[in-house]
Design a protein around this motif. Structure first.
Motif, PDB file in Angstrom:
ATOM      1  N   VAL A 106      -4.703   4.861  -0.218  1.00  0.00           N
ATOM      2  CA  VAL A 106      -5.536   4.591  -1.390  1.00  0.00           C
ATOM      3  C   VAL A 106      -5.547   3.084  -1.573  1.00  0.00           C
ATOM      4  CG1 VAL A 106      -5.746   4.854  -3.891  1.00  0.00           C
ATOM      5  CG2 VAL A 106      -5.044   6.811  -2.481  1.00  0.00           C
ATOM      6  N   TYR A 107      -6.709   2.493  -1.893  1.00  0.00           N
ATOM      7  CA  TYR A 107      -6.800   1.036  -1.913  1.00  0.00           C
ATOM      8  C   TYR A 107      -7.822   0.590  -2.946  1.00  0.00           C
ATOM      9  CZ  TYR A 107     -10.230   2.966   1.263  1.00  0.00           C
ATOM     10  OH  TYR A 107     -11.202   3.772   1.809  1.00  0.00           O
ATOM     11  N   SER A 108      -7.637  -0.641  -3.419  1.00  0.00           N
ATOM     12  CA  SER A 108      -8.569  -1.214  -4.388  1.00  0.00           C
ATOM     13  C   SER A 108      -8.691  -2.708  -4.141  1.00  0.00           C
ATOM     14  CB  SER A 108      -8.081  -0.974  -5.817  1.00  0.00           C
ATOM     15  OG  SER A 108      -9.016  -1.493  -6.756  1.00  0.00           O
ATOM     16  N   GLY A 109      -9.889  -3.233  -4.424  1.00  0.00           N
ATOM     17  CA  GLY A 109     -10.145  -4.650  -4.225  1.00  0.00           C
ATOM     18  C   GLY A 109     -11.224  -4.847  -3.188  1.00  0.00           C
ATOM     19  N   ILE A 110     -11.095  -5.914  -2.380  1.00  0.00           N
ATOM     20  CA  ILE A 110     -12.140  -6.219  -1.413  1.00  0.00           C
ATOM     21  C   ILE A 110     -12.250  -5.147  -0.335  1.00  0.00           C
ATOM     22  CG2 ILE A 110     -12.120  -8.709  -1.769  1.00  0.00           C
ATOM     23  CD1 ILE A 110     -10.355  -8.985   0.678  1.00  0.00           C
ATOM     24  N   GLY A 150       5.204  -4.837 -11.585  1.00  0.00           N
ATOM     25  CA  GLY A 150       4.795  -6.194 -11.251  1.00  0.00           C
ATOM     26  C   GLY A 150       3.333  -6.389 -11.583  1.00  0.00           C
ATOM     27  N   GLU A 151       2.951  -7.622 -11.930  1.00  0.00           N
ATOM     28  CA  GLU A 151       1.547  -7.946 -12.168  1.00  0.00           C
ATOM     29  C   GLU A 151       1.120  -9.021 -11.189  1.00  0.00           C
ATOM     30  OE1 GLU A 151       0.088  -8.495 -16.037  1.00  0.00           O
ATOM     31  OE2 GLU A 151       0.970  -6.644 -16.835  1.00  0.00           O
ATOM     32  N   TYR A 152      -0.092  -8.853 -10.651  1.00  0.00           N
ATOM     33  CA  TYR A 152      -0.553  -9.719  -9.572  1.00  0.00           C
ATOM     34  C   TYR A 152      -2.029 -10.062  -9.775  1.00  0.00           C
ATOM     35  CZ  TYR A 152       3.466  -7.391  -7.398  1.00  0.00           C
ATOM     36  OH  TYR A 152       4.718  -6.870  -7.140  1.00  0.00           O
ATOM     37  N   ALA A 153      -2.387 -11.331  -9.529  1.00  0.00           N
ATOM     38  CA  ALA A 153      -3.791 -11.703  -9.345  1.00  0.00           C
ATOM     39  C   ALA A 153      -4.058 -11.512  -7.869  1.00  0.00           C
ATOM     40  CB  ALA A 153      -4.031 -13.144  -9.757  1.00  0.00           C
ATOM     41  N   ALA A 154      -4.755 -10.443  -7.508  1.00  0.00           N
ATOM     42  CA  ALA A 154      -4.790 -10.012  -6.116  1.00  0.00           C
ATOM     43  C   ALA A 154      -6.199  -9.782  -5.618  1.00  0.00           C
ATOM     44  CB  ALA A 154      -3.970  -8.731  -5.945  1.00  0.00           C
ATOM     45  N   ALA A 155      -6.352  -9.958  -4.310  1.00  0.00           N
ATOM     46  CA  ALA A 155      -7.604  -9.635  -3.641  1.00  0.00           C
ATOM     47  C   ALA A 155      -7.659  -8.157  -3.283  1.00  0.00           C
ATOM     48  CB  ALA A 155      -7.751 -10.480  -2.377  1.00  0.00           C
ATOM     49  N   LEU A 156      -6.504  -7.568  -2.985  1.00  0.00           N
ATOM     50  CA  LEU A 156      -6.472  -6.145  -2.682  1.00  0.00           C
ATOM     51  C   LEU A 156      -5.060  -5.599  -2.838  1.00  0.00           C
ATOM     52  CD1 LEU A 156      -5.290  -5.386   0.500  1.00  0.00           C
ATOM     53  CD2 LEU A 156      -7.238  -6.843   1.023  1.00  0.00           C
ATOM     54  N   VAL A 157      -5.018  -4.297  -3.133  1.00  0.00           N
ATOM     55  CA  VAL A 157      -3.763  -3.543  -3.208  1.00  0.00           C
ATOM     56  C   VAL A 157      -3.974  -2.251  -2.424  1.00  0.00           C
ATOM     57  CG1 VAL A 157      -2.151  -2.308  -4.703  1.00  0.00           C
ATOM     58  CG2 VAL A 157      -3.115  -4.495  -5.456  1.00  0.00           C
ATOM     59  N   ASP A 170       8.193   9.972   6.329  1.00  0.00           N
ATOM     60  CA  ASP A 170       9.449   9.457   5.768  1.00  0.00           C
ATOM     61  C   ASP A 170       9.596   9.700   4.278  1.00  0.00           C
ATOM     62  OD1 ASP A 170       7.570   7.670   4.820  1.00  0.00           O
ATOM     63  OD2 ASP A 170       8.662   5.863   5.420  1.00  0.00           O
ATOM     64  N   GLY A 171       8.598  10.359   3.643  1.00  0.00           N
ATOM     65  CA  GLY A 171       8.683  10.639   2.219  1.00  0.00           C
ATOM     66  C   GLY A 171       8.535   9.431   1.335  1.00  0.00           C
ATOM     67  N   LEU A 172       7.940   8.349   1.860  1.00  0.00           N
ATOM     68  CA  LEU A 172       7.775   7.115   1.093  1.00  0.00           C
ATOM     69  C   LEU A 172       6.362   6.566   1.258  1.00  0.00           C
ATOM     70  CD1 LEU A 172      11.131   5.285   1.944  1.00  0.00           C
ATOM     71  CD2 LEU A 172      10.509   6.316  -0.260  1.00  0.00           C
ATOM     72  N   LEU A 173       5.950   5.756   0.287  1.00  0.00           N
ATOM     73  CA  LEU A 173       4.685   5.039   0.324  1.00  0.00           C
ATOM     74  C   LEU A 173       4.957   3.551   0.500  1.00  0.00           C
ATOM     75  CD1 LEU A 173       3.054   6.784  -2.762  1.00  0.00           C
ATOM     76  CD2 LEU A 173       2.611   7.307  -0.351  1.00  0.00           C
ATOM     77  N   ASP A 174       4.149   2.901   1.317  1.00  0.00           N
ATOM     78  CA  ASP A 174       4.198   1.451   1.453  1.00  0.00           C
ATOM     79  C   ASP A 174       3.076   0.855   0.616  1.00  0.00           C
ATOM     80  OD1 ASP A 174       6.051   2.186   3.435  1.00  0.00           O
ATOM     81  OD2 ASP A 174       5.590   0.370   4.584  1.00  0.00           O
ATOM     82  N   VAL A 175       3.412  -0.079  -0.250  1.00  0.00           N
ATOM     83  CA  VAL A 175       2.437  -0.736  -1.123  1.00  0.00           C
ATOM     84  C   VAL A 175       2.283  -2.173  -0.651  1.00  0.00           C
ATOM     85  CG1 VAL A 175       1.804  -1.310  -3.481  1.00  0.00           C
ATOM     86  CG2 VAL A 175       3.207   0.723  -3.019  1.00  0.00           C
ATOM     87  N   VAL A 176       1.073  -2.542  -0.261  1.00  0.00           N
ATOM     88  CA  VAL A 176       0.787  -3.883   0.253  1.00  0.00           C
ATOM     89  C   VAL A 176      -0.129  -4.585  -0.745  1.00  0.00           C
ATOM     90  CG1 VAL A 176      -0.159  -5.226   2.161  1.00  0.00           C
ATOM     91  CG2 VAL A 176       1.017  -3.060   2.621  1.00  0.00           C
TER      92      VAL A 176
END
Length: 304
Positions: A141-145, A190-197, A219-225
């Motif tokens: 799932v993603y948001s931004g550019i 956390g709060e970020y001024a971001a181009a994408l998450v 692995d039962g985990l999510l990676d958040v970039v």
């Protein structure tokens, strides 16, 4: 009693610029020659497809997704809910989940894989907007550019497939305005001024971009970039690094890991969100209840 698997192929006729129907024929022929039962149906729409999945699972068939990541994601949710097994014949523009599973691309190899490969359990993502029901997603799932770029790709008809995602990404970067994102991972905010998450259960998206190189599908985990705001020039220069995953070493990139992610965002315009190449709406504002992405460990049985 035969131990040969039986299959129901569900085909998205629009996938791969209309190539999906042609991709079925040689694979189905090899399977039938091996003694397998094969039923091929063209996708008549989400509701009818769910009914077809349920009937196939009740027969004991492997449900085979013929199309791209959007088709696979929809079928993955339906197969998971029914307790069935999913097979994949990659025939879309991205095929990123198939890439993550290491699936073959040649017809005979695909057929052999469907017949002989073991079944494994992989995680799914549950996307839940505030006040709405959950939707299962296979890859990310993603948001931004990136969500803007995915929407552009969906409208491309004459651009060669290899150029679609890179061209859309550059166009999205050229017109982007950074958003303000609030990201809570297992309660850590956390709060970020971001181009994408990006919230990822799989390493790949956007036709081979290794956006979350540390992601593992079981692995039962999510990676958040999180890619924090940079100049348009800096984003264009760093864009190629996404293909080998080296972008995560850049100072403006933060990688988090957890099982539950809450998302809010504000921008000059509502910030779009997508999942597996499909639009999922917009993220709720910072003052609203968050949207939630949770991992569903081992939710899907897949031949992989």
């Amino acid at each position: 009693m035969s131990d040969v698997r039986s299959f129901t192929f569900l085909v998205n006729p629009a996938s791969g610029g209309g190539a999906a129907p042609e991709a079925v024929v040689p694979v189905a022929r090899v399977l039938r020659e091996a003694g397998a039962s094969v039923d091929v149906t063209y996708s008549p729409g989400p509701r009818a497809t769910d009914t077809l999945v349920q009937a196939a699972v009740e027969r004991g068939d492997v449900v085979v997704s013929v199309g791209g990541d959007g088709m696979l994601s929809h079928l993955a949710g339906a197969v998971s809910r029914g307790g069935g097994t999913l097979g994949v014949l990659p025939a879309g523009r991205g095929n990123d989940f198939a890439r993550m599973l290491g699936l073959p691309s040649e017809p005979e190899a695909i057929a052999e894989h469907l017949l002989r490969a073991p079944v494994r359990e992989v995680d799914l993502l549950a996307w839940t907007p505030p006040g709405a029901s959950s939707r299962l997603v296979a890859g990310s799932v993603y948001s931004g550019i990136d969500a803007r770029a995915a929407a552009m790709v969906d409208r491309m008809r004459w651009t060669p497939q290899k150029l679609q995602y890179p061209l859309a990404a550059v166009r999205a970067i050229a017109t982007y305005q950074p958003g303000r994102f609030r990201v809570a991972v297992d309660g850590r905010v956390g709060e970020y001024a971001a181009a994408l998450v990006v919230v990822a259960g799989s390493a790949y998206y956007g036709k081979g971009m290794k956006v979350a190189p540390g992601a593992v599908v079981d692995d039962g985990l999510l990676d958040v970039v999180v890619v924090e705001a940079a100049s348009r020039t800096a984003l264009v220069r760093s864009f190629p690094k996404i293909y080998d995953g080296s972008h995560v070493d850049l100072p403006q990139v933060t990688v988090l890991r957890g099982a539950r992610v809450e998302l809010n965002a504000d921008g000059r315009t509502p910030l779009p969100v997508g999942g597996d190449g499909e639009p999922l709406g917009v993220l709720p504002g910072l003052a609203a209840e968050p949207a939630v992405v949770e991992v569903r460990p081992g939710a899907l049985r897949v031949i992989g």
